[in-house]
Design a protein around this motif. Structure first.
Motif, PDB file in Angstrom:
ATOM      1  N   PRO A  67       0.909  18.889  62.878  1.00  0.00           N
ATOM      2  CA  PRO A  67       1.298  20.290  63.112  1.00  0.00           C
ATOM      3  C   PRO A  67       1.186  21.225  61.915  1.00  0.00           C
ATOM      4  CG  PRO A  67       2.940  18.803  64.002  1.00  0.00           C
ATOM      5  CD  PRO A  67       1.972  17.969  63.232  1.00  0.00           C
ATOM      6  N   HIS A  68       1.445  20.758  60.707  1.00  0.00           N
ATOM      7  CA  HIS A  68       1.459  21.660  59.553  1.00  0.00           C
ATOM      8  C   HIS A  68       0.074  21.893  58.945  1.00  0.00           C
ATOM      9  CE1 HIS A  68       5.760  21.795  59.684  1.00  0.00           C
ATOM     10  NE2 HIS A  68       5.861  20.495  59.519  1.00  0.00           N
ATOM     11  N   ARG A  69      -0.933  21.269  59.512  1.00  0.00           N
ATOM     12  CA  ARG A  69      -2.301  21.434  58.996  1.00  0.00           C
ATOM     13  C   ARG A  69      -3.049  22.469  59.826  1.00  0.00           C
ATOM     14  NH1 ARG A  69      -3.987  15.185  57.957  1.00  0.00           N
ATOM     15  NH2 ARG A  69      -2.515  14.801  56.278  1.00  0.00           N
ATOM     16  N   THR A  70      -4.040  23.083  59.212  1.00  0.00           N
ATOM     17  CA  THR A  70      -4.870  24.052  59.923  1.00  0.00           C
ATOM     18  C   THR A  70      -5.958  23.310  60.689  1.00  0.00           C
ATOM     19  OG1 THR A  70      -4.461  25.687  58.204  1.00  0.00           O
ATOM     20  CG2 THR A  70      -6.331  26.083  59.651  1.00  0.00           C
ATOM     21  N   ALA A  71      -6.122  23.669  61.939  1.00  0.00           N
ATOM     22  CA  ALA A  71      -7.100  23.010  62.800  1.00  0.00           C
ATOM     23  C   ALA A  71      -8.524  23.354  62.367  1.00  0.00           C
ATOM     24  CB  ALA A  71      -6.872  23.432  64.247  1.00  0.00           C
ATOM     25  N   ASP A  72      -9.419  22.383  62.505  1.00  0.00           N
ATOM     26  CA  ASP A  72     -10.836  22.611  62.218  1.00  0.00           C
ATOM     27  C   ASP A  72     -11.524  23.294  63.391  1.00  0.00           C
ATOM     28  OD1 ASP A  72     -10.674  21.320  59.721  1.00  0.00           O
ATOM     29  OD2 ASP A  72     -10.862  19.375  60.702  1.00  0.00           O
ATOM     30  N   ILE A 111      18.219  20.306  75.761  1.00  0.00           N
ATOM     31  CA  ILE A 111      16.835  20.575  76.185  1.00  0.00           C
ATOM     32  C   ILE A 111      16.381  21.972  75.761  1.00  0.00           C
ATOM     33  CG2 ILE A 111      15.249  20.714  78.153  1.00  0.00           C
ATOM     34  CD1 ILE A 111      17.202  18.620  79.515  1.00  0.00           C
ATOM     35  N   PRO A 112      17.105  23.057  76.135  1.00  0.00           N
ATOM     36  CA  PRO A 112      16.639  24.375  75.672  1.00  0.00           C
ATOM     37  C   PRO A 112      16.738  24.542  74.158  1.00  0.00           C
ATOM     38  CG  PRO A 112      18.709  24.583  76.884  1.00  0.00           C
ATOM     39  CD  PRO A 112      18.244  23.171  77.051  1.00  0.00           C
ATOM     40  N   ILE A 113      17.685  23.866  73.529  1.00  0.00           N
ATOM     41  CA  ILE A 113      17.778  23.939  72.063  1.00  0.00           C
ATOM     42  C   ILE A 113      16.552  23.277  71.441  1.00  0.00           C
ATOM     43  CG2 ILE A 113      19.092  23.198  70.035  1.00  0.00           C
ATOM     44  CD1 ILE A 113      21.635  23.403  71.844  1.00  0.00           C
ATOM     45  N   PHE A 114      16.155  22.133  71.968  1.00  0.00           N
ATOM     46  CA  PHE A 114      14.965  21.441  71.481  1.00  0.00           C
ATOM     47  C   PHE A 114      13.719  22.315  71.644  1.00  0.00           C
ATOM     48  CE2 PHE A 114      11.284  18.653  72.291  1.00  0.00           C
ATOM     49  CZ  PHE A 114      11.242  17.965  71.091  1.00  0.00           C
ATOM     50  N   VAL A 115      13.571  22.924  72.814  1.00  0.00           N
ATOM     51  CA  VAL A 115      12.422  23.796  73.066  1.00  0.00           C
ATOM     52  C   VAL A 115      12.408  24.945  72.060  1.00  0.00           C
ATOM     53  CG1 VAL A 115      11.432  25.438  74.729  1.00  0.00           C
ATOM     54  CG2 VAL A 115      12.157  23.162  75.492  1.00  0.00           C
ATOM     55  N   TRP A 116      13.562  25.541  71.799  1.00  0.00           N
ATOM     56  CA  TRP A 116      13.654  26.640  70.835  1.00  0.00           C
ATOM     57  C   TRP A 116      13.258  26.172  69.432  1.00  0.00           C
ATOM     58  CZ3 TRP A 116      16.713  27.505  66.497  1.00  0.00           C
ATOM     59  CH2 TRP A 116      16.665  28.815  65.989  1.00  0.00           C
ATOM     60  N   VAL A 117      13.772  25.018  69.007  1.00  0.00           N
ATOM     61  CA  VAL A 117      13.444  24.483  67.679  1.00  0.00           C
ATOM     62  C   VAL A 117      11.940  24.235  67.565  1.00  0.00           C
ATOM     63  CG1 VAL A 117      13.691  22.454  66.174  1.00  0.00           C
ATOM     64  CG2 VAL A 117      15.716  23.484  67.201  1.00  0.00           C
ATOM     65  N   ILE A 118      11.360  23.618  68.577  1.00  0.00           N
ATOM     66  CA  ILE A 118       9.921  23.323  68.555  1.00  0.00           C
ATOM     67  C   ILE A 118       9.099  24.616  68.506  1.00  0.00           C
ATOM     68  CG2 ILE A 118       8.043  22.381  69.982  1.00  0.00           C
ATOM     69  CD1 ILE A 118       9.687  20.269  68.439  1.00  0.00           C
ATOM     70  N   GLU A 119       9.515  25.620  69.277  1.00  0.00           N
ATOM     71  CA  GLU A 119       8.783  26.895  69.241  1.00  0.00           C
ATOM     72  C   GLU A 119       8.849  27.534  67.863  1.00  0.00           C
ATOM     73  OE1 GLU A 119       9.261  29.906  72.153  1.00  0.00           O
ATOM     74  OE2 GLU A 119       8.816  28.560  73.812  1.00  0.00           O
ATOM     75  N   LYS A 120      10.038  27.588  67.287  1.00  0.00           N
ATOM     76  CA  LYS A 120      10.204  28.262  65.987  1.00  0.00           C
ATOM     77  C   LYS A 120       9.593  27.471  64.835  1.00  0.00           C
ATOM     78  CE  LYS A 120      12.175  31.781  67.660  1.00  0.00           C
ATOM     79  NZ  LYS A 120      11.336  32.926  67.885  1.00  0.00           N
ATOM     80  N   ARG A 121       9.770  26.131  64.816  1.00  0.00           N
ATOM     81  CA  ARG A 121       9.317  25.314  63.692  1.00  0.00           C
ATOM     82  C   ARG A 121       7.821  24.992  63.749  1.00  0.00           C
ATOM     83  NH1 ARG A 121      10.552  25.426  59.675  1.00  0.00           N
ATOM     84  NH2 ARG A 121       9.820  23.382  59.080  1.00  0.00           N
ATOM     85  N   PHE A 122       7.267  24.894  64.976  1.00  0.00           N
ATOM     86  CA  PHE A 122       5.898  24.393  65.078  1.00  0.00           C
ATOM     87  C   PHE A 122       4.953  25.298  65.857  1.00  0.00           C
ATOM     88  CE2 PHE A 122       8.775  20.794  64.564  1.00  0.00           C
ATOM     89  CZ  PHE A 122       8.279  20.266  63.385  1.00  0.00           C
ATOM     90  N   GLU A 124       5.007  28.592  66.957  1.00  0.00           N
ATOM     91  CA  GLU A 124       4.700  29.930  66.426  1.00  0.00           C
ATOM     92  C   GLU A 124       3.868  29.875  65.148  1.00  0.00           C
ATOM     93  OE1 GLU A 124       8.358  32.156  66.392  1.00  0.00           O
ATOM     94  OE2 GLU A 124       8.473  32.142  68.591  1.00  0.00           O
ATOM     95  N   PRO A 125       4.217  29.009  64.164  1.00  0.00           N
ATOM     96  CA  PRO A 125       3.340  28.928  62.984  1.00  0.00           C
ATOM     97  C   PRO A 125       1.933  28.421  63.304  1.00  0.00           C
ATOM     98  CG  PRO A 125       5.496  27.991  62.497  1.00  0.00           C
ATOM     99  CD  PRO A 125       5.467  28.268  63.960  1.00  0.00           C
ATOM    100  N   GLU A 126       1.824  27.444  64.226  1.00  0.00           N
ATOM    101  CA  GLU A 126       0.500  26.950  64.609  1.00  0.00           C
ATOM    102  C   GLU A 126      -0.326  28.055  65.254  1.00  0.00           C
ATOM    103  OE1 GLU A 126       0.657  23.507  67.125  1.00  0.00           O
ATOM    104  OE2 GLU A 126       1.909  22.424  65.688  1.00  0.00           O
ATOM    105  N   GLU A 127       0.308  28.802  66.153  1.00  0.00           N
ATOM    106  CA  GLU A 127      -0.415  29.884  66.831  1.00  0.00           C
ATOM    107  C   GLU A 127      -0.834  30.960  65.850  1.00  0.00           C
ATOM    108  OE1 GLU A 127       2.017  31.099  70.145  1.00  0.00           O
ATOM    109  OE2 GLU A 127       1.180  29.518  71.415  1.00  0.00           O
ATOM    110  N   ASP A 128      -0.009  31.243  64.851  1.00  0.00           N
ATOM    111  CA  ASP A 128      -0.399  32.223  63.826  1.00  0.00           C
ATOM    112  C   ASP A 128      -1.630  31.748  63.055  1.00  0.00           C
ATOM    113  OD1 ASP A 128       1.617  33.988  64.494  1.00  0.00           O
ATOM    114  OD2 ASP A 128       2.980  33.310  62.912  1.00  0.00           O
ATOM    115  N   ARG A 129      -1.648  30.461  62.686  1.00  0.00           N
ATOM    116  CA  ARG A 129      -2.812  29.925  61.967  1.00  0.00           C
ATOM    117  C   ARG A 129      -4.066  29.979  62.842  1.00  0.00           C
ATOM    118  NH1 ARG A 129       1.108  26.319  60.202  1.00  0.00           N
ATOM    119  NH2 ARG A 129       0.472  24.703  61.681  1.00  0.00           N
ATOM    120  N   LEU A 130      -3.928  29.610  64.104  1.00  0.00           N
ATOM    121  CA  LEU A 130      -5.076  29.650  65.017  1.00  0.00           C
ATOM    122  C   LEU A 130      -5.559  31.080  65.246  1.00  0.00           C
ATOM    123  CD1 LEU A 130      -3.937  27.018  67.666  1.00  0.00           C
ATOM    124  CD2 LEU A 130      -5.804  26.764  66.024  1.00  0.00           C
TER     125      LEU A 130
END
Length: 149
Positions: A67-72, A111-122, A124-130
């Motif tokens: 997740p923390h790497r930029t996709a090729d 469950i909704p807390i997990f979804v929120w954490v995943i969205e914020k931590r992974f 949103e940053p992945e989508e910004d990089r993409l």
């Protein structure tokens, strides 16, 4: 070291541990043994299948699953035609399935807390990089494919 701890499987394990702790030390009622076990198993199995399909597709396109790497490359085929984040959807399905299977009623808010954490931590940053790397292609993909389902 910290970047390897801050990974979706570690977060999933932490949330699963919290649900297990709740069902073990603070049991409360239940969902019903037959349907909860069946639905829980279907969700866990479906989550594992989603994750496997996504990893296969990413490997086929020779891009990273970390997740923390930029996709090729941007992957829009296979399971990625249905969801932009099938691995995270699979994680959420596994958490939900195990909560049902364990009859961990009080753990449902995880469950909704997990979804929120995943969205914020992974996510949103992945989508910004993409979005920065594959400007037009990602914009088109995001308009055609939903984030979760």
């Amino acid at each position: 070291m910290l970047k390897w701890i801050d990974m979706p499987p570690v977060w999933l394990l932490a949330f699963l541990s919290a649900a297990w702790w709740q069902k073990t030390y603070h049991p409360m009622g239940g969902f019903g043994p037959v349907w909860a076990d069946l639905l829980g198993g279907i969700l866990v199995g479906g989550g594992l299948i989603l994750m496997a399909l996504a990893i296969f597709e990413m490997r086929r396109h020779r891009t990273t699953v970390i997740p923390h790497r930029t996709a090729d490359r941007i992957v829009t085929s296979g399971i990625f035609k249905r969801s932009r984040n099938p691995i995270y959807l699979g994680d959420s399905m596994i958490l939900t399935g195990m909560i049902l299977y364990w009859d961990a009623v009080l753990a449902l808010p995880l469950i909704p807390i997990f979804v929120w954490v995943i969205e914020k931590r992974f996510i949103e940053p992945e989508e910004d990089r993409l979005r920065r790397k594959f400007v037009a292609e990602y914009t088109r993909y995001a308009q055609q494919t939903r984030r979760w389902v």
